[in-house]
Write a protein that holds these residues in place. Structure first.
Motif, mmCIF file in Angstrom:
data_model
loop_
_atom_site.group_PDB
_atom_site.id
_atom_site.type_symbol
_atom_site.label_atom_id
_atom_site.label_comp_id
_atom_site.label_asym_id
_atom_site.label_seq_id
_atom_site.Cartn_x
_atom_site.Cartn_y
_atom_site.Cartn_z
ATOM 1 N N PRO A 73 98.529 52.426 19.271
ATOM 2 C CA PRO A 73 99.773 52.269 18.528
ATOM 3 C C PRO A 73 100.895 53.113 19.115
ATOM 4 O O PRO A 73 100.651 54.026 19.918
ATOM 5 N N THR A 74 102.111 52.819 18.719
ATOM 6 C CA THR A 74 103.242 53.720 18.903
ATOM 7 C C THR A 74 103.520 54.353 17.547
ATOM 8 O O THR A 74 103.954 53.676 16.614
ATOM 9 N N HIS A 75 103.232 55.663 17.422
ATOM 10 C CA HIS A 75 103.448 56.365 16.156
ATOM 11 C C HIS A 75 104.937 56.662 15.937
ATOM 12 O O HIS A 75 105.745 56.585 16.875
ATOM 13 N N LEU A 76 105.285 57.048 14.729
ATOM 14 C CA LEU A 76 106.683 57.310 14.384
ATOM 15 C C LEU A 76 107.305 58.415 15.225
ATOM 16 O O LEU A 76 108.510 58.408 15.478
ATOM 17 N N ASP A 77 106.508 59.402 15.637
ATOM 18 C CA ASP A 77 107.067 60.522 16.388
ATOM 19 C C ASP A 77 107.316 60.198 17.845
ATOM 20 O O ASP A 77 107.728 61.078 18.618
ATOM 21 N N ILE A 98 98.146 58.858 10.399
ATOM 22 C CA ILE A 98 96.819 58.502 9.890
ATOM 23 C C ILE A 98 96.838 57.097 9.303
ATOM 24 O O ILE A 98 95.926 56.297 9.526
ATOM 25 N N ALA A 99 97.906 56.795 8.555
ATOM 26 C CA ALA A 99 98.039 55.459 7.976
ATOM 27 C C ALA A 99 98.106 54.388 9.067
ATOM 28 O O ALA A 99 97.607 53.268 8.885
ATOM 29 N N ASP A 100 98.715 54.729 10.210
ATOM 30 C CA ASP A 100 98.763 53.785 11.331
ATOM 31 C C ASP A 100 97.356 53.403 11.783
ATOM 32 O O ASP A 100 97.056 52.224 12.014
ATOM 33 N N LEU A 101 96.490 54.409 11.928
ATOM 34 C CA LEU A 101 95.124 54.117 12.374
ATOM 35 C C LEU A 101 94.377 53.293 11.328
ATOM 36 O O LEU A 101 93.619 52.386 11.680
ATOM 37 N N HIS A 102 94.597 53.607 10.050
ATOM 38 C CA HIS A 102 93.969 52.812 8.989
ATOM 39 C C HIS A 102 94.470 51.367 9.030
ATOM 40 O O HIS A 102 93.687 50.424 8.849
ATOM 41 N N ALA A 103 95.770 51.191 9.250
ATOM 42 C CA ALA A 103 96.323 49.832 9.308
ATOM 43 C C ALA A 103 95.701 49.048 10.455
ATOM 44 O O ALA A 103 95.387 47.856 10.323
ATOM 45 N N ILE A 104 95.511 49.705 11.590
ATOM 46 C CA ILE A 104 94.875 49.041 12.736
ATOM 47 C C ILE A 104 93.438 48.669 12.409
ATOM 48 O O ILE A 104 92.992 47.538 12.639
ATOM 49 N N LEU A 105 92.690 49.613 11.853
ATOM 50 C CA LEU A 105 91.284 49.352 11.533
ATOM 51 C C LEU A 105 91.140 48.262 10.470
ATOM 52 O O LEU A 105 90.235 47.427 10.540
ATOM 53 N N ASP A 106 92.050 48.245 9.496
ATOM 54 C CA ASP A 106 91.983 47.244 8.430
ATOM 55 C C ASP A 106 92.400 45.855 8.901
ATOM 56 O O ASP A 106 92.029 44.854 8.276
#
Length: 302
Positions: A73-77, A98-106
């Protein structure tokens, strides 16, 4: 004519936009994979501060050539989003990561379908990995928590789909943060006691952080304080960029060494193949060796 030996072919698809309601900015990912093969394992990789899905090719491309599908992903920072230390959004970026990784996994099935890989991946063999801030992000998905100002552990961010991980230069406990880090990065107070998922922790013997008053051993806390099973790879001459994991000739790299990066990528691949139940031959060989005869690296486990 160049005499450089080229590696195996790999393919990448980008950008794929992942649903992330409330994020404010789209969550794009890049998927990199070998062009053939079935039942491929997955690595979801979290970049260090400022980077994006276009970084870390020396690691990602080598993992893909070794038979992994890698999602970045490209994170917000990311520097692309211009969210600096003084931006009011910065205080919550660690949670969004962390939510980014959860979104990818989901949404992994849909992501892989968009990359044309839906029939070639084993969704029972998923790992997370990260470098620096990305290692703290990945660690949370492996079960680590964040302590508040009173030392109380925060919520559980672990994800049931993840079976193993690799943490490269993961920040240690927060009791020795520098004044700058304490002010701007108060979330850098991990509690590794709940990080039960198997993981390889990678530390550089010359990684002296400007965020902690401790020395390079700060980056081994995830191993020493996390419950078994854990393994620790220490690379004696490595600094924070481990020889240039983010890319070739990157300005922030202080210890340029492509061979070191290749060794790191291959060792993580060997560990994850073993931890995911695919093939433990190379990892068993490395563990049996325990350390390089010239003292360049060592592996310990528990």
């Amino acid at each position: 004519m160049s005499s450089r030996v080229l590696g195996p072919q790999i393919v990448s698809v980008k950008p794929i936009v992942v649903p992330a309601p409330g994020r404010g900015i789209d969550l794009p990912v890049k998927v990199t994979a070998p062009p053939s093969g079935q039942a491929l394992p997955v690595i979801v990789f979290s970049h260090g501060n400022g980077w994006s899905l276009d970084g870390y090719e020396p690691l990602v491309d080598r993992w893909a050539a070794a038979g992994f599908v890698v999602v970045q992903p490209t994170h917000l920072d990311s520097r692309r989003n211009a969210i600096g230390w003084d931006d009011p959004r910065f205080a919550t970026v660690w949670r969004v990561r962390i939510a980014d990784l959860h979104a990818i996994l989901d949404n992994l099935g849909d992501i892989l379908a968009q990359a044309g890989l839906e029939t070639r991946v084993d969704l029972e063999r998923i790992a997370v990995a990260g470098h620096s801030w990305g290692a703290q992000t990945a660690g949370a998905v492996l079960g680590a928590r964040v302590l508040d100002a009173d030392g109380v552990p925060g919520e559980d961010f672990s994800h049931p789909a993840v079976s193993a991980g690799a943490l490269i230069a993961a920040t240690g406990t927060g009791d020795t943060l520098t004044p700058f880090a304490a002010e701007h990065l108060p979330f850098m107070r991990p509690d590794f006691s709940t990080m039960a998922t198997p993981a390889l922790v990678v530390a550089g013997g010359k990684d002296q952080s400007q965020l902690s008053t401790r020395g390079p051993e700060w980056f081994t806390d995830a191993y020493h304080l996390g419950p078994a099973p854990k393994s620790l790879l220490t690379i004696a001459e490595a600094e924070h960029t481990m020889g240039g994991v983010a890319g070739e000739r990157v300005a922030e790299t202080t210890d340029e060494d492509p061979a070191r990066v290749a060794f790191l990528a291959d060792t993580i691949a060997a560990y994850l193949r073993a931890a995911l139940g695919l093939d433990d031959a190379e990892w068993t060989r490395l563990v049996g060796t325990a350390e390089d005869r010239d003292g360049a690296w060592s592996i310990t486990g528990k």
